[in-house]
Write a protein that holds these residues in place. Structure first.
Motif, PDB file in Angstrom:
ATOM      1  N   ALA A  53       2.756   2.132   5.526  1.00 12.93           N
ATOM      2  CA  ALA A  53       4.052   1.485   5.325  1.00 12.93           C
ATOM      3  C   ALA A  53       3.963   0.385   4.272  1.00 12.93           C
ATOM      4  N   TYR A  54       2.736  -0.060   3.972  1.00  6.31           N
ATOM      5  CA  TYR A  54       2.521  -1.126   2.998  1.00  6.31           C
ATOM      6  C   TYR A  54       1.651  -0.621   1.852  1.00  6.31           C
ATOM      7  N   GLU A  55       1.715  -1.329   0.744  1.00  4.75           N
ATOM      8  CA  GLU A  55       0.905  -0.994  -0.411  1.00  4.75           C
ATOM      9  C   GLU A  55       0.261  -2.255  -0.966  1.00  4.75           C
ATOM     10  N   LYS A  56      -0.854  -2.070  -1.635  1.00  2.00           N
ATOM     11  CA  LYS A  56      -1.602  -3.189  -2.205  1.00  2.00           C
ATOM     12  C   LYS A  56      -0.794  -3.857  -3.313  1.00  2.00           C
ATOM     13  N   ILE A  57      -0.795  -5.189  -3.319  1.00  2.38           N
ATOM     14  CA  ILE A  57      -0.125  -5.937  -4.382  1.00  2.38           C
ATOM     15  C   ILE A  57      -1.073  -6.040  -5.568  1.00  2.38           C
TER      16      ILE A  57
END
Length: 308
Positions: A72-76
């Motif tokens: 649900a999240y991705e690396k910044i």
């Protein structure tokens, strides 16, 4: 008057090795542009390590990212290293224009510019760490980026996931826009950033609105639950209530913990104050943070706890 009982830790009555963490009074928090919540759990028993408890679902999200699975999240992606690379590349280009304009498009020139770009990208981490160390004891500090992951854009399936979580937890879950998860040998820390304008209050019954959301669950290894509760733990919370104007963020930072079940906070000298909150006023511009004032606020209940 500070909002009370903003973070609630409760033990699940039906599944005793699970603790739920909720955020309350979202109607009061809507006056802020953003709210940050940093939560740490540190068991006091030496038999209980960080691998004996899990922060769900965020720990899974981060592990999925690190193992290159869909999450649900991705690396910044950091942009500052690219900026430094471009800057050094531009400097080398300017040198060739001034000193050797006829060789600007030569292979030597092009390779020098490309090399400067990549050197700049690699150099930024060292520059950043030096800035953090150099300003550590200053009133104005260059601070590390608190968050490593950002929420991916919502899809239709996200709505179904949110709906399913509501059935699972008995209330709507709230996904922060940015997170970071830190696991050390004996503790785990979860950092969350919420943009308040994106949070809608739900009408629940008789025209009333639900102002509480489920954040995450803490799963303790069942065999060590008695040890975990008998020896106690530190459940620490930092809340940052932010208002942003013309790129300047003014923050009210609030700290409170449960220590052996007692509610309180540490002051700047490390002295524990029962049923108190440590408060700090700050101003942030980019990655530079100015610490204005701080102090202990007695007889405050930033966090609450219920058992079973």
């Amino acid at each position: 008057m500070l909002p009370q009982n903003l973070i609630h830790l409760s033990k699940n009555a039906e599944i005793p090795h699970i603790y739920d963490v909720d955020i309350n009074h979202l109607d009061e928090l809507k006056q802020y542009d953003s709210v940050e919540s940093h939560i740490v759990l540190y068991p006091y028993s030496r038999k209980v390590g960080a691998h004996h408890f899990k922060f769900y679902p965020f720990e899974e999200y981060v592990h999925d990212i690190l193992s290159h699975q869909k999450s649900a999240y991705e690396k910044i992606a950091s942009q500052f290293n690219k900026f430094l690379g471009v800057f050094l590349g531009a400097v080398i280009t300017a040198i060739f224009i001034i000193l050797k304009p006829g060789e600007l498009l030569s292979i030597e020139s092009i390779m020098s510019v490309i090399g400067a770009y990549f050197v700049g990208k690699e150099l930024w981490d060292d520059v950043e760490n030096a800035l953090i160390r150099f300003t550590r004891h200053w009133r104005v500090k260059y601070v590390d980026n608190y968050y490593s992951y950002q929420l991916e854009k919502h899809t239709t399936l996200t709505m179904y996931s949110i709906f399913a979580k509501k059935q699972r937890y008995g209330k709507t879950s709230l996904l922060p826009e940015f997170i970071d998860f830190i696991e050390q040998s004996n503790s785990q820390t979860l950092r969350m950033y919420f943009t308040m304008e994106d949070i809608d209050l739900e009408e629940c019954c008789d025209g009333e609105y639900s102002t509480s959301r489920h954040l995450f669950s803490i799963h303790i290894t069942p065999d060590l639950l008695d040890e975990f509760e008998r020896e106690g733990f530190l459940f620490g919370v930092k809340l940052s209530l932010n208002k942003k104007t013309f790129g300047i963020t003014r923050s009210l930072e609030l700290f409170q913990s449960f220590h052996h079940g007692a509610q309180g906070a540490l002051d700047e000298s490390g002295i524990w104050h029962d049923r108190s909150v440590f408060s700090r006023q700050t101003i942030t511009i980019g990655r530079f943070k100015c610490f204005l004032s701080s102090g202990i606020l007695p007889q405050q209940a930033l966090i609450a706890r219920s058992v079973g």
